[in-house]
Write a protein that holds these residues in place. Structure first.
Motif, mmCIF file in Angstrom:
data_model
loop_
_atom_site.group_PDB
_atom_site.id
_atom_site.type_symbol
_atom_site.label_atom_id
_atom_site.label_comp_id
_atom_site.label_asym_id
_atom_site.label_seq_id
_atom_site.Cartn_x
_atom_site.Cartn_y
_atom_site.Cartn_z
ATOM 1 N N TRP A 1 -8.470 -2.021 5.636
ATOM 2 C CA TRP A 1 -7.427 -3.042 5.628
ATOM 3 C C TRP A 1 -6.833 -3.168 7.018
ATOM 4 N N SER A 2 -6.033 -4.213 7.199
ATOM 5 C CA SER A 2 -5.295 -4.374 8.460
ATOM 6 C C SER A 2 -3.988 -5.103 8.178
ATOM 7 N N HIS A 3 -2.993 -4.797 8.997
ATOM 8 C CA HIS A 3 -1.733 -5.539 9.000
ATOM 9 C C HIS A 3 -1.605 -6.210 10.363
ATOM 10 N N ARG A 4 -1.233 -7.486 10.365
ATOM 11 C CA ARG A 4 -0.937 -8.172 11.638
ATOM 12 C C ARG A 4 0.398 -8.867 11.481
ATOM 13 N N TYR A 5 1.220 -8.851 12.525
ATOM 14 C CA TYR A 5 2.453 -9.653 12.478
ATOM 15 C C TYR A 5 2.268 -10.826 13.433
ATOM 16 N N ARG A 6 2.387 -12.044 12.897
ATOM 17 C CA ARG A 6 2.146 -13.251 13.692
ATOM 18 C C ARG A 6 3.411 -14.089 13.810
ATOM 19 N N LEU B 1 0.821 -1.212 0.000
ATOM 20 C CA LEU B 1 0.000 0.000 0.000
ATOM 21 C C LEU B 1 0.858 1.266 0.000
ATOM 22 N N ALA B 2 1.973 1.235 0.738
ATOM 23 C CA ALA B 2 2.814 2.434 0.824
ATOM 24 C C ALA B 2 3.360 2.795 -0.561
ATOM 25 N N TYR C 1 -2.760 -18.263 18.696
ATOM 26 C CA TYR C 1 -2.949 -16.940 18.091
ATOM 27 C C TYR C 1 -2.717 -15.766 19.051
ATOM 28 N N PRO C 2 -3.327 -15.758 20.267
ATOM 29 C CA PRO C 2 -3.138 -14.583 21.133
ATOM 30 C C PRO C 2 -1.678 -14.390 21.555
ATOM 31 N N VAL C 3 -0.911 -15.482 21.673
ATOM 32 C CA VAL C 3 0.504 -15.363 22.055
ATOM 33 C C VAL C 3 1.324 -14.872 20.851
ATOM 34 N N GLY C 4 0.955 -15.342 19.667
ATOM 35 C CA GLY C 4 1.753 -15.049 18.469
ATOM 36 C C GLY C 4 1.448 -13.724 17.790
ATOM 37 N N LEU C 5 0.313 -13.123 18.148
ATOM 38 C CA LEU C 5 -0.054 -11.854 17.504
ATOM 39 C C LEU C 5 0.730 -10.730 18.180
ATOM 40 N N VAL C 6 1.845 -10.303 17.559
ATOM 41 C CA VAL C 6 2.753 -9.390 18.261
ATOM 42 C C VAL C 6 2.683 -7.955 17.751
ATOM 43 N N ALA C 7 2.026 -7.698 16.626
ATOM 44 C CA ALA C 7 1.872 -6.314 16.156
ATOM 45 C C ALA C 7 0.649 -6.222 15.253
ATOM 46 N N THR C 8 -0.105 -5.152 15.402
ATOM 47 C CA THR C 8 -1.252 -4.931 14.518
ATOM 48 C C THR C 8 -1.266 -3.462 14.103
ATOM 49 N N GLY C 9 -1.854 -3.172 12.959
ATOM 50 C CA GLY C 9 -1.946 -1.783 12.524
ATOM 51 C C GLY C 9 -2.950 -1.624 11.400
ATOM 52 N N ARG C 10 -3.428 -0.382 11.248
ATOM 53 C CA ARG C 10 -4.377 -0.094 10.159
ATOM 54 C C ARG C 10 -3.925 1.131 9.380
ATOM 55 N N GLU C 11 -2.600 1.386 9.424
ATOM 56 C CA GLU C 11 -2.036 2.510 8.669
ATOM 57 C C GLU C 11 -1.613 2.003 7.288
#
Ligand SMILES: Cc1cc2nc3c(=O)[nH]c(=O)nc-3n(C[C@H](O)[C@H](O)[C@H](O)COP(=O)(O)OP(=O)(O)OC[C@H]3O[C@@H](n4cnc5c(N)ncnc54)[C@H](O)[C@@H]3O)c2cc1C
Length: 399
Positions: free
Chosen positions: A242-247, A228-229, A286-296
Protein backbone atom coordinates in the motif's frame (compact mmCIF):
# COMPACT_ATOMS: atom_id res chain seq x y z
CA UNK A 1 -28.52 -3.26 16.57
CA UNK A 2 -26.08 -0.41 17.36
CA UNK A 3 -23.62 0.26 14.57
CA UNK A 4 -20.53 2.48 14.73
CA UNK A 5 -19.18 3.89 11.48
CA UNK A 6 -15.63 5.16 11.84
CA UNK A 7 -14.99 8.05 9.44
CA UNK A 8 -17.54 10.48 7.98
CA UNK A 9 -16.13 10.97 4.46
CA UNK A 10 -18.28 10.19 1.41
CA UNK A 11 -17.95 6.49 2.25
CA UNK A 12 -18.98 6.66 5.93
CA UNK A 13 -21.67 9.28 5.30
CA UNK A 14 -23.30 7.36 2.40
CA UNK A 15 -23.19 4.18 4.48
CA UNK A 16 -24.81 5.91 7.48
CA UNK A 17 -27.58 7.23 5.22
CA UNK A 18 -28.09 3.85 3.53
CA UNK A 19 -28.32 2.12 6.92
CA UNK A 20 -30.72 4.69 8.36
CA UNK A 21 -32.98 4.13 5.30
CA UNK A 22 -33.03 0.49 6.41
CA UNK A 23 -34.00 1.41 9.99
CA UNK A 24 -30.57 0.83 11.54
CA UNK A 25 -29.31 3.35 14.16
CA UNK A 26 -25.80 4.56 13.52
CA UNK A 27 -23.11 6.44 15.41
CA UNK A 28 -20.88 8.25 12.91
CA UNK A 29 -17.47 9.13 14.37
CA UNK A 30 -14.89 11.53 12.88
CA UNK A 31 -11.87 13.48 14.12
CA UNK A 32 -12.92 16.62 12.21
CA UNK A 33 -15.50 19.23 13.26
CA UNK A 34 -17.77 18.35 10.29
CA UNK A 35 -18.43 15.37 8.03
CA UNK A 36 -16.81 15.24 4.57
CA UNK A 37 -14.06 17.69 5.54
CA UNK A 38 -11.06 15.80 4.09
CA UNK A 39 -10.33 14.00 0.79
CA UNK A 40 -14.03 13.73 -0.02
CA UNK A 41 -14.42 17.53 -0.07
CA UNK A 42 -11.11 18.44 -1.70
CA UNK A 43 -10.63 16.23 -4.74
CA UNK A 44 -11.12 16.45 -8.47
CA UNK A 45 -14.35 14.48 -8.59
CA UNK A 46 -13.63 12.52 -11.76
CA UNK A 47 -16.09 9.67 -11.94
CA UNK A 48 -13.75 7.14 -13.46
CA UNK A 49 -14.69 4.91 -16.40
CA UNK A 50 -11.11 3.63 -16.62
CA UNK A 51 -9.60 5.88 -19.32
CA UNK A 52 -7.15 7.46 -16.86
CA UNK A 53 -5.66 4.04 -16.12
CA UNK A 54 -4.07 3.90 -19.55
CA UNK A 55 -1.05 2.06 -18.18
CA UNK A 56 -3.17 -0.90 -17.07
CA UNK A 57 -3.59 -2.92 -20.29
CA UNK A 58 -5.27 -5.74 -18.33
CA UNK A 59 -8.37 -3.46 -18.00
CA UNK A 60 -8.69 -4.81 -14.44
CA UNK A 61 -8.99 -1.23 -13.11
CA UNK A 62 -11.69 -0.23 -15.57
CA UNK A 63 -13.63 -3.44 -14.86
CA UNK A 64 -13.39 -2.99 -11.09
CA UNK A 65 -14.46 0.67 -11.12
CA UNK A 66 -17.12 0.62 -13.79
CA UNK A 67 -20.14 -0.77 -11.89
CA UNK A 68 -19.73 1.82 -9.11
CA UNK A 69 -18.96 4.76 -11.37
CA UNK A 70 -21.96 4.14 -13.62
CA UNK A 71 -24.30 4.12 -10.61
CA UNK A 72 -22.52 6.97 -8.77
CA UNK A 73 -25.15 9.59 -9.56
CA UNK A 74 -28.25 7.45 -8.92
CA UNK A 75 -26.95 6.03 -5.63
CA UNK A 76 -25.76 9.42 -4.39
CA UNK A 77 -29.10 11.01 -5.28
CA UNK A 78 -30.86 8.30 -3.25
CA UNK A 79 -29.15 9.55 -0.06
CA UNK A 80 -28.72 13.31 -0.60
CA UNK A 81 -32.09 13.89 -2.25
CA UNK A 82 -30.65 16.23 -4.90
CA UNK A 83 -29.63 15.56 -8.49
CA UNK A 84 -25.81 15.28 -8.86
CA UNK A 85 -26.09 15.47 -12.66
CA UNK A 86 -26.85 19.18 -12.29
CA UNK A 87 -23.38 19.69 -10.76
CA UNK A 88 -21.42 17.56 -13.21
CA UNK A 89 -19.14 18.73 -16.02
CA UNK A 90 -21.10 18.92 -19.26
CA UNK A 91 -18.58 17.99 -21.95
CA UNK A 92 -16.10 15.21 -22.60
CA UNK A 93 -12.75 15.46 -20.84
CA UNK A 94 -9.76 16.27 -23.02
CA UNK A 95 -6.74 14.02 -22.44
CA UNK A 96 -3.50 15.32 -23.95
CA UNK A 97 -0.53 12.97 -24.09
CA UNK A 98 2.85 14.15 -22.81
CA UNK A 99 6.05 13.26 -24.64
CA UNK A 100 7.21 11.53 -21.44
CA UNK A 101 3.96 9.60 -20.99
CA UNK A 102 4.47 6.06 -19.69
CA UNK A 103 2.42 4.75 -22.62
CA UNK A 104 2.35 5.81 -26.30
CA UNK A 105 -0.62 7.54 -27.99
CA UNK A 106 -1.20 4.47 -30.19
CA UNK A 107 -1.19 2.09 -27.23
CA UNK A 108 -3.55 4.45 -25.44
CA UNK A 109 -5.90 4.59 -28.40
CA UNK A 110 -6.02 0.80 -28.61
CA UNK A 111 -6.85 0.64 -24.90
CA UNK A 112 -9.49 3.39 -25.20
CA UNK A 113 -11.23 1.35 -27.94
CA UNK A 114 -11.49 -1.59 -25.52
CA UNK A 115 -12.76 0.67 -22.71
CA UNK A 116 -15.38 2.14 -25.09
CA UNK A 117 -16.66 -1.41 -25.67
CA UNK A 118 -16.65 -2.22 -21.97
CA UNK A 119 -18.55 0.94 -21.04
CA UNK A 120 -21.15 0.96 -23.81
CA UNK A 121 -21.92 -2.77 -23.39
CA UNK A 122 -22.54 -2.41 -19.64
CA UNK A 123 -26.24 -2.68 -18.71
CA UNK A 124 -25.97 0.46 -16.51
CA UNK A 125 -24.17 2.59 -19.15
CA UNK A 126 -27.27 4.78 -19.51
CA UNK A 127 -27.16 5.66 -15.83
CA UNK A 128 -23.73 7.37 -15.85
CA UNK A 129 -23.53 11.14 -15.16
CA UNK A 130 -24.14 11.51 -18.93
CA UNK A 131 -25.62 8.60 -20.89
CA UNK A 132 -22.61 6.44 -21.81
CA UNK A 133 -24.43 3.76 -23.78
CA UNK A 134 -23.06 5.08 -27.09
CA UNK A 135 -19.94 6.61 -25.56
CA UNK A 136 -16.78 6.66 -27.66
CA UNK A 137 -13.44 8.38 -27.31
CA UNK A 138 -12.24 10.49 -30.24
CA UNK A 139 -8.63 11.10 -31.27
CA UNK A 140 -8.07 14.82 -31.81
CA UNK A 141 -6.59 16.12 -35.05
CA UNK A 142 -3.18 17.81 -35.10
CA UNK A 143 -4.80 21.27 -35.37
CA UNK A 144 -7.05 20.58 -32.41
CA UNK A 145 -4.08 19.50 -30.28
CA UNK A 146 -2.10 22.60 -31.34
CA UNK A 147 -5.03 24.82 -30.39
CA UNK A 148 -5.01 23.31 -26.87
CA UNK A 149 -1.24 23.31 -26.39
CA UNK A 150 1.44 24.86 -28.55
CA UNK A 151 4.08 22.86 -26.67
CA UNK A 152 6.29 20.23 -28.35
CA UNK A 153 5.88 18.23 -25.15
CA UNK A 154 2.28 17.41 -26.08
CA UNK A 155 2.22 14.75 -28.79
CA UNK A 156 -1.45 13.71 -29.11
CA UNK A 157 -4.90 14.31 -27.69
CA UNK A 158 -8.22 12.56 -27.15
CA UNK A 159 -11.76 13.52 -26.17
CA UNK A 160 -12.92 10.99 -23.61
CA UNK A 161 -16.54 10.53 -22.47
CA UNK A 162 -15.78 10.99 -18.76
CA UNK A 163 -17.47 13.46 -16.43
CA UNK A 164 -16.61 14.90 -13.04
CA UNK A 165 -18.66 16.26 -10.18
CA UNK A 166 -18.27 19.34 -7.98
CA UNK A 167 -17.08 17.65 -4.77
CA UNK A 168 -17.65 20.71 -2.56
CA UNK A 169 -21.32 20.73 -3.55
CA UNK A 170 -21.58 17.00 -2.77
CA UNK A 171 -19.84 17.50 0.60
CA UNK A 172 -22.31 20.24 1.55
CA UNK A 173 -25.26 17.98 0.63
CA UNK A 174 -23.79 15.10 2.67
CA UNK A 175 -23.36 17.37 5.71
CA UNK A 176 -27.01 18.46 5.41
CA UNK A 177 -28.25 14.89 4.95
CA UNK A 178 -26.39 13.26 7.86
CA UNK A 179 -27.26 16.19 10.16
CA UNK A 180 -30.97 16.07 9.29
CA UNK A 181 -31.50 12.30 9.32
CA UNK A 182 -32.96 10.77 12.47
CA UNK A 183 -31.14 7.62 13.54
CA UNK A 184 -27.67 9.06 12.80
CA UNK A 185 -25.79 10.27 15.86
CA UNK A 186 -22.81 12.43 14.86
CA UNK A 187 -19.76 12.11 17.10
CA UNK A 188 -17.34 14.76 15.76
CA UNK A 189 -13.95 16.01 17.03
CA UNK A 190 -13.34 12.42 18.13
CA UNK A 191 -10.22 10.51 17.11
CA UNK A 192 -10.50 6.72 16.83
CA UNK A 193 -7.55 4.91 18.38
CA UNK A 194 -8.50 1.26 18.01
CA UNK A 195 -11.17 -1.46 18.00
CA UNK A 196 -11.19 -4.79 19.86
CA UNK A 197 -13.75 -7.58 20.35
CA UNK A 198 -15.56 -7.22 23.71
CA UNK A 199 -15.48 -10.96 24.47
CA UNK A 200 -16.45 -13.78 22.14
CA UNK A 201 -15.76 -13.91 18.41
CA UNK A 202 -18.97 -13.00 16.58
CA UNK A 203 -20.04 -10.67 19.43
CA UNK A 204 -19.83 -6.94 20.12
CA UNK A 205 -16.80 -4.71 19.49
CA UNK A 206 -15.35 -1.92 21.61
CA UNK A 207 -14.24 1.29 19.88
CA UNK A 208 -11.43 3.18 21.62
CA UNK A 209 -11.34 6.94 21.05
CA UNK A 210 -9.57 9.92 22.61
CA UNK A 211 -12.90 10.66 24.32
CA UNK A 212 -13.40 7.22 25.87
CA UNK A 213 -14.43 3.68 24.93
CA UNK A 214 -17.82 2.41 23.79
CA UNK A 215 -19.19 -0.99 22.72
CA UNK A 216 -21.24 -1.53 19.54
CA UNK A 217 -22.90 -4.59 18.02
CA UNK A 218 -21.12 -3.92 14.75
CA UNK A 219 -18.28 -1.62 13.68
CA UNK A 220 -17.43 -0.44 10.14
CA UNK A 221 -14.05 1.18 9.54
CA UNK A 222 -14.14 3.75 6.70
CA UNK A 223 -11.21 5.83 7.97
CA UNK A 224 -9.38 6.01 4.60
CA UNK A 225 -5.84 7.11 5.53
CA UNK A 226 -6.48 6.15 9.18
CA UNK A 227 -7.95 2.75 8.33
CA UNK A 228 -4.95 0.43 8.45
CA UNK A 229 -3.78 1.63 11.87
CA UNK A 230 -7.19 0.78 13.36
CA UNK A 231 -7.42 -2.50 11.39
CA UNK A 232 -4.10 -3.51 12.98
CA UNK A 233 -5.66 -3.17 16.47
CA UNK A 234 -8.67 -5.20 15.28
CA UNK A 235 -6.49 -8.13 14.19
CA UNK A 236 -7.14 -7.76 10.46
CA UNK A 237 -4.21 -8.83 8.23
CA UNK A 238 -2.48 -5.98 6.44
CA UNK A 239 -2.73 -5.85 2.62
CA UNK A 240 0.22 -7.12 0.55
CA UNK A 241 1.29 -3.57 -0.30
CA UNK A 242 0.00 0.00 0.00
CA UNK A 243 0.95 3.66 -0.12
CA UNK A 244 -0.23 6.94 1.37
CA UNK A 245 0.24 10.21 -0.53
CA UNK A 246 -0.82 13.68 0.56
CA UNK A 247 -1.69 15.88 -2.44
CA UNK A 248 -2.38 19.62 -2.52
CA UNK A 249 -4.27 21.28 -5.38
CA UNK A 250 -5.87 24.61 -6.23
CA UNK A 251 -9.60 25.27 -5.95
CA UNK A 252 -10.25 28.54 -7.75
CA UNK A 253 -13.37 30.67 -8.18
CA UNK A 254 -13.21 33.25 -10.96
CA UNK A 255 -14.88 36.66 -11.20
CA UNK A 256 -16.09 35.92 -14.73
CA UNK A 257 -17.43 32.91 -16.62
CA UNK A 258 -14.68 31.06 -18.55
CA UNK A 259 -14.93 28.33 -21.18
CA UNK A 260 -11.55 26.72 -20.45
CA UNK A 261 -12.06 23.00 -21.25
CA UNK A 262 -11.46 20.31 -18.61
CA UNK A 263 -8.09 18.95 -19.71
CA UNK A 264 -5.75 16.36 -18.26
CA UNK A 265 -2.13 15.67 -19.21
CA UNK A 266 -1.43 11.94 -19.29
CA UNK A 267 -0.12 9.32 -18.59
CA UNK A 268 2.05 9.95 -15.53
CA UNK A 269 2.62 12.54 -12.81
CA UNK A 270 1.59 15.69 -14.71
CA UNK A 271 -1.35 18.03 -14.12
CA UNK A 272 -4.90 18.95 -15.02
CA UNK A 273 -7.65 21.53 -14.97
CA UNK A 274 -11.33 20.88 -14.35
CA UNK A 275 -14.09 23.38 -15.14
CA UNK A 276 -17.28 23.14 -13.05
CA UNK A 277 -19.89 25.43 -14.54
CA UNK A 278 -17.54 28.13 -15.82
CA UNK A 279 -16.54 29.78 -12.52
CA UNK A 280 -15.24 26.99 -10.28
CA UNK A 281 -11.99 25.26 -11.20
CA UNK A 282 -9.75 22.50 -9.88
CA UNK A 283 -6.11 22.73 -10.95
CA UNK A 284 -3.16 20.55 -10.08
CA UNK A 285 0.46 20.02 -11.00
CA UNK A 286 1.28 16.65 -9.47
CA UNK A 287 5.02 17.09 -8.65
CA UNK A 288 4.32 20.44 -6.93
CA UNK A 289 1.27 19.14 -5.04
CA UNK A 290 2.71 15.84 -3.83
CA UNK A 291 3.85 16.99 -0.37
CA UNK A 292 4.06 13.74 1.65
CA UNK A 293 4.36 10.05 0.86
CA UNK A 294 4.64 6.96 3.04
CA UNK A 295 4.34 3.18 3.10
CA UNK A 296 3.88 2.69 6.84
CA UNK A 297 0.69 1.54 8.60
CA UNK A 298 0.12 5.11 9.82
CA UNK A 299 0.01 7.80 7.10
CA UNK A 300 2.79 10.39 6.94
CA UNK A 301 1.81 13.39 9.08
CA UNK A 302 -0.54 15.85 7.43
CA UNK A 303 1.57 18.81 6.23
CA UNK A 304 1.32 22.01 8.29
CA UNK A 305 -0.67 24.89 6.75
CA UNK A 306 1.44 26.86 4.29
CA UNK A 307 2.53 30.36 5.31
CA UNK A 308 1.68 33.35 3.03
CA UNK A 309 5.01 33.20 1.14
CA UNK A 310 4.80 29.42 0.69
CA UNK A 311 1.24 29.82 -0.60
CA UNK A 312 2.40 32.28 -3.24
CA UNK A 313 5.24 29.92 -4.25
CA UNK A 314 2.81 27.00 -4.44
CA UNK A 315 0.34 28.86 -6.68
CA UNK A 316 3.18 30.10 -8.90
CA UNK A 317 4.56 26.55 -9.15
CA UNK A 318 1.24 25.19 -10.41
CA UNK A 319 0.72 28.20 -12.66
CA UNK A 320 4.14 28.04 -14.36
CA UNK A 321 3.87 24.32 -15.15
CA UNK A 322 0.23 24.26 -16.18
CA UNK A 323 0.18 27.40 -18.33
CA UNK A 324 3.31 26.24 -20.21
CA UNK A 325 1.43 23.17 -21.47
CA UNK A 326 -2.17 24.45 -21.32
CA UNK A 327 -2.00 28.20 -22.07
CA UNK A 328 -5.78 28.65 -21.65
CA UNK A 329 -5.40 28.05 -17.90
CA UNK A 330 -3.73 31.49 -17.62
CA UNK A 331 -7.25 32.96 -17.96
CA UNK A 332 -8.23 31.19 -14.73
CA UNK A 333 -5.27 32.55 -12.77
CA UNK A 334 -5.88 36.06 -14.13
CA UNK A 335 -9.61 36.03 -13.33
CA UNK A 336 -9.28 34.33 -9.90
CA UNK A 337 -11.38 36.00 -7.19
CA UNK A 338 -10.72 33.26 -4.62
CA UNK A 339 -7.88 30.71 -4.59
CA UNK A 340 -7.74 27.95 -2.02
CA UNK A 341 -4.90 25.47 -1.59
CA UNK A 342 -6.50 22.27 -0.38
CA UNK A 343 -6.10 18.55 -0.71
CA UNK A 344 -6.04 15.27 1.09
CA UNK A 345 -4.61 11.80 1.43
CA UNK A 346 -4.71 9.24 -1.35
CA UNK A 347 -4.56 5.68 -0.02
CA UNK A 348 -3.97 2.84 -2.46
CA UNK A 349 -3.20 -0.85 -2.17
CA UNK A 350 -0.65 -0.08 -4.89
CA UNK A 351 2.51 2.01 -4.83
CA UNK A 352 5.37 3.52 -6.79
CA UNK A 353 6.10 6.49 -9.01
CA UNK A 354 3.48 7.53 -11.59
CA UNK A 355 6.31 8.17 -14.05
CA UNK A 356 7.47 4.54 -13.78
CA UNK A 357 5.53 2.45 -16.34
CA UNK A 358 5.97 -0.65 -14.18
CA UNK A 359 4.73 0.86 -10.89
CA UNK A 360 1.67 -0.88 -9.46
CA UNK A 361 0.09 2.57 -8.80
CA UNK A 362 -1.11 2.49 -12.44
CA UNK A 363 -3.68 -0.11 -11.33
CA UNK A 364 -6.49 0.39 -8.83
CA UNK A 365 -8.38 -2.88 -8.67
CA UNK A 366 -7.76 -4.20 -5.18
CA UNK A 367 -10.21 -2.21 -3.04
CA UNK A 368 -13.14 -3.81 -1.24
CA UNK A 369 -14.43 -5.04 2.14
CA UNK A 370 -12.56 -7.14 4.76
CA UNK A 371 -14.29 -8.70 7.76
CA UNK A 372 -13.44 -10.07 11.19
CA UNK A 373 -16.73 -11.11 12.83
CA UNK A 374 -18.76 -7.97 13.48
CA UNK A 375 -15.89 -5.70 12.44
CA UNK A 376 -15.84 -4.65 8.77
CA UNK A 377 -13.17 -2.57 7.07
CA UNK A 378 -13.86 -0.81 3.78
CA UNK A 379 -11.24 0.41 1.33
CA UNK A 380 -13.30 2.94 -0.68
CA UNK A 381 -10.92 2.70 -3.64
CA UNK A 382 -11.96 5.95 -5.27
CA UNK A 383 -14.52 8.71 -4.69
CA UNK A 384 -16.27 7.33 -7.82
CA UNK A 385 -17.00 4.00 -6.16
CA UNK A 386 -18.04 5.20 -2.67
CA UNK A 387 -21.87 5.30 -3.01
CA UNK A 388 -21.80 1.83 -4.65
CA UNK A 389 -19.57 0.38 -1.92
CA UNK A 390 -21.81 2.01 0.72
CA UNK A 391 -24.88 0.27 -0.69
CA UNK A 392 -23.01 -3.04 -0.81
CA UNK A 393 -21.94 -2.78 2.84
CA UNK A 394 -25.46 -1.69 3.90
CA UNK A 395 -26.83 -4.79 2.14
CA UNK A 396 -24.30 -7.01 3.95
CA UNK A 397 -25.37 -5.50 7.30
CA UNK A 398 -29.10 -4.98 6.87
CA UNK A 399 -30.20 -6.75 3.70
C1 LIG B 1 -6.14 15.63 -4.68
C2 LIG B 1 -7.03 14.40 -4.81
C3 LIG B 1 -7.69 14.18 -6.02
C4 LIG B 1 -8.50 13.05 -6.14
N1 LIG B 1 -9.23 12.90 -7.30
C5 LIG B 1 -10.11 11.89 -7.40
C6 LIG B 1 -10.94 11.79 -8.55
O1 LIG B 1 -10.88 12.62 -9.47
N2 LIG B 1 -11.82 10.74 -8.62
C7 LIG B 1 -11.91 9.81 -7.62
O2 LIG B 1 -12.71 8.88 -7.78
N3 LIG B 1 -11.16 9.89 -6.50
C8 LIG B 1 -10.28 10.92 -6.36
N4 LIG B 1 -9.51 11.05 -5.22
C9 LIG B 1 -9.66 10.03 -4.16
C10 LIG B 1 -10.88 10.35 -3.30
O3 LIG B 1 -10.77 11.63 -2.74
C11 LIG B 1 -11.01 9.31 -2.20
O4 LIG B 1 -11.02 8.01 -2.78
C12 LIG B 1 -12.31 9.44 -1.40
O5 LIG B 1 -12.57 10.79 -1.05
C13 LIG B 1 -12.22 8.57 -0.15
O6 LIG B 1 -13.41 8.73 0.59
P1 LIG B 1 -13.46 8.24 2.09
O7 LIG B 1 -14.77 8.59 2.63
O8 LIG B 1 -13.03 6.83 2.15
O9 LIG B 1 -12.27 9.08 2.78
P2 LIG B 1 -12.29 10.53 3.49
O10 LIG B 1 -13.10 11.50 2.76
O11 LIG B 1 -10.86 10.88 3.74
O12 LIG B 1 -13.01 10.22 4.86
C14 LIG B 1 -12.35 9.55 5.91
C15 LIG B 1 -12.70 10.26 7.20
O13 LIG B 1 -12.06 9.59 8.27
C16 LIG B 1 -11.62 10.55 9.19
N5 LIG B 1 -10.52 9.94 9.94
C17 LIG B 1 -9.37 9.42 9.49
N6 LIG B 1 -8.65 8.86 10.50
C18 LIG B 1 -9.38 9.07 11.62
C19 LIG B 1 -9.22 8.68 12.99
N7 LIG B 1 -8.15 8.00 13.43
N8 LIG B 1 -10.19 9.02 13.87
C20 LIG B 1 -11.31 9.68 13.47
N9 LIG B 1 -11.51 10.06 12.20
C21 LIG B 1 -10.56 9.76 11.28
C22 LIG B 1 -11.21 11.75 8.38
O14 LIG B 1 -11.32 12.92 9.15
C23 LIG B 1 -12.20 11.70 7.23
O15 LIG B 1 -13.31 12.56 7.43
C24 LIG B 1 -8.65 12.14 -5.06
C25 LIG B 1 -7.99 12.39 -3.85
C26 LIG B 1 -7.18 13.51 -3.72
C27 LIG B 1 -6.52 13.78 -2.40
Amino acid sequence: MRVAILGAGIMGSCLALQLSRRGVSVTLIDKEAAPAACASRWNEGKIHLGYLYGADPSLATARHMLPGSLLFSDLLQEVIDADPRRRATTSDDIFVVHRKSVTTPDALEALFCRIDELVSAHPDAGRYLADASTARHRRLGRDEVSAISGSDDIVAGFAVPERSIDTQWVADRLVDAVSATGGIELRLNTRVLGAEPVDLPGGAWRVRTDRGDEAFDLVVNTLWEGRLAVDATAGLPMPADWSHRYRLCLFVRTATHLDVPSTLICVGGFGDVKNYGGRDFYMSWYPVGLVATGREVAPPPRPVELGPDEEVRFVEGVRANLTRLLPATEQIFSAASETRIKGGYVFAQEAGDLNDPHATIHRRDRFGVERNGNYLSVDTGKYSTAPFMARRVAQIIAG
